[in-house]
Scaffold this active site. Sequence first.
Site, PDB file in Angstrom:
ATOM      1  N   GLY A  25       0.814  -1.202   0.000  1.00 54.96           N
ATOM      2  CA  GLY A  25       0.000   0.000   0.000  1.00 54.96           C
ATOM      3  C   GLY A  25       0.850   1.254   0.000  1.00 54.96           C
ATOM      4  N   VAL A  92       1.051 -13.734   3.748  1.00 56.86           N
ATOM      5  CA  VAL A  92       1.875 -13.973   4.933  1.00 56.86           C
ATOM      6  C   VAL A  92       1.003 -14.578   6.025  1.00 56.86           C
ATOM      7  CG1 VAL A  92       3.252 -12.873   6.734  1.00 56.86           C
ATOM      8  CG2 VAL A  92       3.490 -12.131   4.358  1.00 56.86           C
ATOM      9  N   GLU A 183     -18.773  10.233   0.147  1.00 54.92           N
ATOM     10  CA  GLU A 183     -18.450  10.322  -1.277  1.00 54.92           C
ATOM     11  C   GLU A 183     -19.252   9.321  -2.099  1.00 54.92           C
ATOM     12  OE1 GLU A 183     -13.953  12.146  -0.702  1.00 54.92           O
ATOM     13  OE2 GLU A 183     -14.175  10.051  -1.291  1.00 54.92           O
ATOM     14  N   ASP A 312      -1.888   2.657   8.621  1.00 52.77           N
ATOM     15  CA  ASP A 312      -3.092   2.443   9.424  1.00 52.77           C
ATOM     16  C   ASP A 312      -2.924   1.361  10.481  1.00 52.77           C
ATOM     17  OD1 ASP A 312      -4.281   4.341   7.884  1.00 52.77           O
ATOM     18  OD2 ASP A 312      -5.465   2.967   6.669  1.00 52.77           O
ATOM     19  N   ALA A 329      -4.146   8.408   3.781  1.00 50.44           N
ATOM     20  CA  ALA A 329      -2.928   8.016   3.073  1.00 50.44           C
ATOM     21  C   ALA A 329      -1.677   8.720   3.584  1.00 50.44           C
ATOM     22  CB  ALA A 329      -3.103   8.272   1.573  1.00 50.44           C
TER      23      ALA A 329
END
Length: 447
Positions: A25, A92, A183, A312, A329
Amino acid sequence: MIQVNELTLNIPDTKKPRVVIIGGGFGGVNLAKKLKGKDFQVVMFDRHNYHGFWPLLYQVATAGLEPDAIAEPLRKLFDKEYEDFHFRQVRVTSINPATKTVSTIVGDISYDFVVIATGTKPNYFGNEQIKKYAFPLKQIPEALNLRSQLLQSFEQANMINDPELRQSLLNFVIVGGGPTGVELAGALAEMRRHVLPNDYPGMDFSKMKIILVEGMDRVLPPMDPKSSQKTREYLEEIGVELKLNTLVESYDGQLVTFKGGEQIRSHTLIWAAGVSGAQIPGLPPEASERGRYLVNLYNQVVGFPDIFAIGDIALMRSEKYPNGHPGVAQPAIQQGRHLAKNLYRIIRKEPLEPFEYFDKGSLAIIGRNRAVADLPKNLHLSGFIAWVAWLFVHIYYLIGFRNKLVVLSNWIYKFFTYENGTRIIIRPFIRKDDLAGQEFIKKYDVD
């Protein structure tokens, strides 16, 4: 078919310090880019082979963009100039601090440093029924599922005479009044006003309901109250029904029940109400809190100097951020870049520098010419100026020139034509236990 036990990670041995990054990410990608050089071997694991720009995921779900417009192959981001970089698309399964190894479904690998950048996953607060029937919006496959569900609902409603059943197909419930929920509600309202009446001229879309549910007393709780109030005005202006101080108690795929007893029939409930950290087994319970890893000011997981967490998944407390940094972000981007500098300091035996977050502000869009922005120095914008700022920021942070060009051209086209250009049901979405949906597929020969 190839069996898992026939696969291997196939990563060469090295005498350089090996940095294993779990997650491709914002945090993982920015860390890996800053480690470019000859000092480290960098190994990245991710379940997907692409980096996604998740702030625009709702536009994929509402047929505004195609998935490849907001995603970039991870291998493409790290070309031949990134010496000794190795990506593997693999899940993982655990981290073993005692042996300093990371385990995957196809094998183990040793590490000198491991960085957990796995982000978040939907949090259903233990409600398994909602988890089973609601539509999350955290990954591209989920956005495509939701897009199919929305378009199928319109197609089916256009062929149904039963007014109650038709209305249930045109009731869309969005749970969570944060940026994603706001949104998404705005995008659906734009479709209802400008797109759907042209596609389905025989339907009355004034009866289509967009219901936004928020457990707190205002939408966009993390933003300034002024921005929240302006957002509420925008949502009400475009016909979004708000249910504040309201919680969803249950949902069985057809009936939404709110705490207090109120009910509404809907075939589509979208879950944007909360997230929890996507943790990896192996670290002790005291290393995490509320689903996030506790880290110090250097992003080291408490008690493990060679294990780091960024973005995060990391909970870094400070006087300004007693509950950790906001789940957007920018903290992940900045922590990834900062951690790269500290890893160089470690191998040079230099003192580490603490991370300091620079808050560049928050933005949210609520349809055409409607947006809000909280900027540094207590500056608040709304309306057209905030809308332009939102467009610029999202184009700027998209990875890849092609993606920037595709998204910008789509937005320009949509601005002048009021069209969402990708209203195609590529793969029908039918729940396994939805007998009515299966019968529809069979009856109308939809493959």
